[in-house]
Scaffold this motif. Structure first.
Motif, PDB file in Angstrom:
ATOM      1  N   MET A  32       0.819  -1.213   0.000  1.00  0.00           N
ATOM      2  CA  MET A  32       0.000   0.000   0.000  1.00  0.00           C
ATOM      3  C   MET A  32       0.857   1.269   0.000  1.00  0.00           C
ATOM      4  SD  MET A  32      -3.083  -0.921  -0.297  1.00  0.00           S
ATOM      5  CE  MET A  32      -3.906   0.609   0.005  1.00  0.00           C
ATOM      6  N   SER A  33       1.954   1.233  -0.738  1.00  0.00           N
ATOM      7  CA  SER A  33       2.872   2.373  -0.774  1.00  0.00           C
ATOM      8  C   SER A  33       2.591   3.312  -1.937  1.00  0.00           C
ATOM      9  CB  SER A  33       4.307   1.860  -0.900  1.00  0.00           C
ATOM     10  OG  SER A  33       4.475   1.194  -2.145  1.00  0.00           O
ATOM     11  N   PHE A  34       1.874   2.854  -2.923  1.00  0.00           N
ATOM     12  CA  PHE A  34       1.578   3.599  -4.148  1.00  0.00           C
ATOM     13  C   PHE A  34       2.822   3.863  -4.988  1.00  0.00           C
ATOM     14  CE2 PHE A  34      -2.103   4.753  -1.506  1.00  0.00           C
ATOM     15  CZ  PHE A  34      -3.087   4.238  -2.326  1.00  0.00           C
ATOM     16  N   PHE A  35       3.918   3.144  -4.729  1.00  0.00           N
ATOM     17  CA  PHE A  35       5.101   3.274  -5.574  1.00  0.00           C
ATOM     18  C   PHE A  35       5.100   2.226  -6.680  1.00  0.00           C
ATOM     19  CE2 PHE A  35       7.084   5.722  -2.093  1.00  0.00           C
ATOM     20  CZ  PHE A  35       7.504   6.797  -2.841  1.00  0.00           C
ATOM     21  N   ALA A  64      13.049   0.772 -22.580  1.00  0.00           N
ATOM     22  CA  ALA A  64      13.023   2.238 -22.560  1.00  0.00           C
ATOM     23  C   ALA A  64      11.601   2.743 -22.340  1.00  0.00           C
ATOM     24  CB  ALA A  64      13.599   2.793 -23.864  1.00  0.00           C
ATOM     25  N   VAL A  65      10.625   2.144 -23.042  1.00  0.00           N
ATOM     26  CA  VAL A  65       9.221   2.531 -22.859  1.00  0.00           C
ATOM     27  C   VAL A  65       8.790   2.268 -21.420  1.00  0.00           C
ATOM     28  CG1 VAL A  65       6.846   1.917 -23.497  1.00  0.00           C
ATOM     29  CG2 VAL A  65       8.564   2.266 -25.279  1.00  0.00           C
ATOM     30  N   PHE A  66       9.165   1.109 -20.903  1.00  0.00           N
ATOM     31  CA  PHE A  66       8.815   0.776 -19.523  1.00  0.00           C
ATOM     32  C   PHE A  66       9.422   1.773 -18.540  1.00  0.00           C
ATOM     33  CE2 PHE A  66       9.927  -1.499 -15.563  1.00  0.00           C
ATOM     34  CZ  PHE A  66       8.642  -1.746 -15.100  1.00  0.00           C
ATOM     35  N   ALA A  67      10.697   2.098 -18.703  1.00  0.00           N
ATOM     36  CA  ALA A  67      11.382   3.005 -17.790  1.00  0.00           C
ATOM     37  C   ALA A  67      10.772   4.406 -17.849  1.00  0.00           C
ATOM     38  CB  ALA A  67      12.869   3.060 -18.117  1.00  0.00           C
ATOM     39  N   VAL A  68      10.564   4.919 -19.062  1.00  0.00           N
ATOM     40  CA  VAL A  68      10.017   6.268 -19.205  1.00  0.00           C
ATOM     41  C   VAL A  68       8.604   6.331 -18.640  1.00  0.00           C
ATOM     42  CG1 VAL A  68       9.254   7.987 -20.894  1.00  0.00           C
ATOM     43  CG2 VAL A  68      11.508   6.930 -21.123  1.00  0.00           C
ATOM     44  N   LEU A  69       7.766   5.359 -18.986  1.00  0.00           N
ATOM     45  CA  LEU A  69       6.393   5.355 -18.471  1.00  0.00           C
ATOM     46  C   LEU A  69       6.362   5.235 -16.951  1.00  0.00           C
ATOM     47  CD1 LEU A  69       4.410   3.161 -21.027  1.00  0.00           C
ATOM     48  CD2 LEU A  69       4.186   5.610 -20.615  1.00  0.00           C
ATOM     49  N   SER A  70       7.232   4.415 -16.397  1.00  0.00           N
ATOM     50  CA  SER A  70       7.267   4.249 -14.935  1.00  0.00           C
ATOM     51  C   SER A  70       7.627   5.556 -14.244  1.00  0.00           C
ATOM     52  CB  SER A  70       8.285   3.181 -14.537  1.00  0.00           C
ATOM     53  OG  SER A  70       7.878   1.916 -14.983  1.00  0.00           O
ATOM     54  N   VAL A  71       8.660   6.228 -14.745  1.00  0.00           N
ATOM     55  CA  VAL A  71       9.111   7.462 -14.119  1.00  0.00           C
ATOM     56  C   VAL A  71       8.073   8.570 -14.277  1.00  0.00           C
ATOM     57  CG1 VAL A  71      10.847   9.293 -14.245  1.00  0.00           C
ATOM     58  CG2 VAL A  71      11.555   6.900 -14.288  1.00  0.00           C
ATOM     59  N   VAL A  72       7.555   8.736 -15.493  1.00  0.00           N
ATOM     60  CA  VAL A  72       6.585   9.805 -15.737  1.00  0.00           C
ATOM     61  C   VAL A  72       5.294   9.548 -14.958  1.00  0.00           C
ATOM     62  CG1 VAL A  72       5.122  10.870 -17.501  1.00  0.00           C
ATOM     63  CG2 VAL A  72       7.545  10.472 -17.963  1.00  0.00           C
ATOM     64  N   ALA A  73       4.810   8.317 -14.999  1.00  0.00           N
ATOM     65  CA  ALA A  73       3.563   8.000 -14.286  1.00  0.00           C
ATOM     66  C   ALA A  73       3.731   8.189 -12.783  1.00  0.00           C
ATOM     67  CB  ALA A  73       3.126   6.576 -14.597  1.00  0.00           C
ATOM     68  N   THR A  74       4.876   7.803 -12.245  1.00  0.00           N
ATOM     69  CA  THR A  74       5.125   7.972 -10.813  1.00  0.00           C
ATOM     70  C   THR A  74       5.235   9.457 -10.463  1.00  0.00           C
ATOM     71  OG1 THR A  74       6.249   5.843 -10.712  1.00  0.00           O
ATOM     72  CG2 THR A  74       6.640   7.370  -8.886  1.00  0.00           C
ATOM     73  N   ALA A  75       5.960  10.215 -11.289  1.00  0.00           N
ATOM     74  CA  ALA A  75       6.151  11.642 -11.017  1.00  0.00           C
ATOM     75  C   ALA A  75       4.840  12.416 -11.085  1.00  0.00           C
ATOM     76  CB  ALA A  75       7.162  12.235 -11.988  1.00  0.00           C
ATOM     77  N   VAL A  76       3.952  12.015 -11.982  1.00  0.00           N
ATOM     78  CA  VAL A  76       2.681  12.726 -12.144  1.00  0.00           C
ATOM     79  C   VAL A  76       1.604  12.154 -11.225  1.00  0.00           C
ATOM     80  CG1 VAL A  76       0.810  13.231 -13.764  1.00  0.00           C
ATOM     81  CG2 VAL A  76       3.185  13.424 -14.506  1.00  0.00           C
ATOM     82  N   GLY A  77       1.525  10.842 -11.155  1.00  0.00           N
ATOM     83  CA  GLY A  77       0.423  10.197 -10.447  1.00  0.00           C
ATOM     84  C   GLY A  77       0.546  10.156  -8.938  1.00  0.00           C
ATOM     85  N   ARG A  78       1.763   9.986  -8.423  1.00  0.00           N
ATOM     86  CA  ARG A  78       1.922   9.851  -6.978  1.00  0.00           C
ATOM     87  C   ARG A  78       1.471  11.100  -6.225  1.00  0.00           C
ATOM     88  NH1 ARG A  78       3.155   8.778  -2.338  1.00  0.00           N
ATOM     89  NH2 ARG A  78       4.452   7.335  -1.291  1.00  0.00           N
ATOM     90  N   PRO A  79       1.857  12.309  -6.649  1.00  0.00           N
ATOM     91  CA  PRO A  79       1.348  13.500  -5.937  1.00  0.00           C
ATOM     92  C   PRO A  79      -0.173  13.611  -5.988  1.00  0.00           C
ATOM     93  CG  PRO A  79       3.221  14.093  -7.310  1.00  0.00           C
ATOM     94  CD  PRO A  79       2.863  12.684  -7.651  1.00  0.00           C
ATOM     95  N   LEU A  80      -0.766  13.196  -7.089  1.00  0.00           N
ATOM     96  CA  LEU A  80      -2.231  13.231  -7.185  1.00  0.00           C
ATOM     97  C   LEU A  80      -2.864  12.255  -6.198  1.00  0.00           C
ATOM     98  CD1 LEU A  80      -2.677  13.400 -11.067  1.00  0.00           C
ATOM     99  CD2 LEU A  80      -2.915  15.257  -9.419  1.00  0.00           C
ATOM    100  N   LEU A  81      -2.293  11.063  -6.086  1.00  0.00           N
ATOM    101  CA  LEU A  81      -2.821  10.090  -5.130  1.00  0.00           C
ATOM    102  C   LEU A  81      -2.628  10.542  -3.690  1.00  0.00           C
ATOM    103  CD1 LEU A  81      -1.907   6.602  -6.601  1.00  0.00           C
ATOM    104  CD2 LEU A  81      -4.165   7.555  -6.222  1.00  0.00           C
ATOM    105  N   VAL A  82      -1.481  11.120  -3.398  1.00  0.00           N
ATOM    106  CA  VAL A  82      -1.226  11.602  -2.037  1.00  0.00           C
ATOM    107  C   VAL A  82      -2.228  12.701  -1.687  1.00  0.00           C
ATOM    108  CG1 VAL A  82       0.436  12.857  -0.606  1.00  0.00           C
ATOM    109  CG2 VAL A  82       1.185  10.927  -1.987  1.00  0.00           C
ATOM    110  N   ARG A  83      -2.456  13.622  -2.620  1.00  0.00           N
ATOM    111  CA  ARG A  83      -3.419  14.702  -2.386  1.00  0.00           C
ATOM    112  C   ARG A  83      -4.826  14.135  -2.197  1.00  0.00           C
ATOM    113  NH1 ARG A  83      -3.208  18.093  -7.032  1.00  0.00           N
ATOM    114  NH2 ARG A  83      -0.988  18.068  -6.602  1.00  0.00           N
TER     115      ARG A  83
END
Length: 156
Positions: A31-34, A62-81
């Protein structure tokens, strides 16, 4: 040995979907959302591989790495909020849900102190002005201090 190497260098969409399920499973346990976002990226990689089955492993990673980083950078703050706003809705702070509510006193607040009935329970109450408020008067809840409601006489 060659078959294992071929499997690693040419994964199918099932490998990405299996990785996604594993990551979702670990996410559910932690339940870390990471891990949620890399799991979603693995699903996308699996879907991309369904469409382009001959996609090079380097491009897949490369697609996996980029999507993981971008999705985490954008999505995690939204989930925390979203989690913080859902906590602020009164969970573990039951008294806040009564702010602004008007109730009729069943007993007088002598010297500005007494009890009021809210739904199925009784709460301590203190008048904002410290004045005595008679039985039957309508009061408005203006604040909460622990388990004590601050009230004032409501005039229509």
């Amino acid at each position: 040995m060659d078959a294992d190497l071929a499997l690693l260098l040419h994964p199918s969409y099932w490998h990405w979907l299996t990785l996604a399920v594993i990551l979702f499973g670990f996410e559910i346990m932690s339940m870390s959302f990471f891990l949620l976002f890399p799991a979603g990226a693995a699903v996308v990689c699996g879907l991309v591989l369904m469409v382009w089955p001959d996609l090079d492993i380097r491009l897949q990673l490369a697609v996996f790495a980029v999507l993981s980083v971008v999705a985490t950078a954008v999505g995690r703050p939204l989930l925390v909020r979203a989690r913080q706003s859902s906590r602020a809705d009164g969970l573990n702070a039951r008294g806040r849900q009564y702010l602004g509510r008007r109730v009729q006193l069943e007993t007088a607040l002598e010297a500005g102190r007494g009890q009021i009935r809210l739904d199925d329970g009784w709460w301590s109450a203190v008048s904002d002005t410290g004045e005595t408020i008679s039985e039957g008067a309508v009061v408005e809840i203006t604040g909460v201090e622990g388990s004590t409601m601050r009230v004032r006489t409501f005039r229509q």
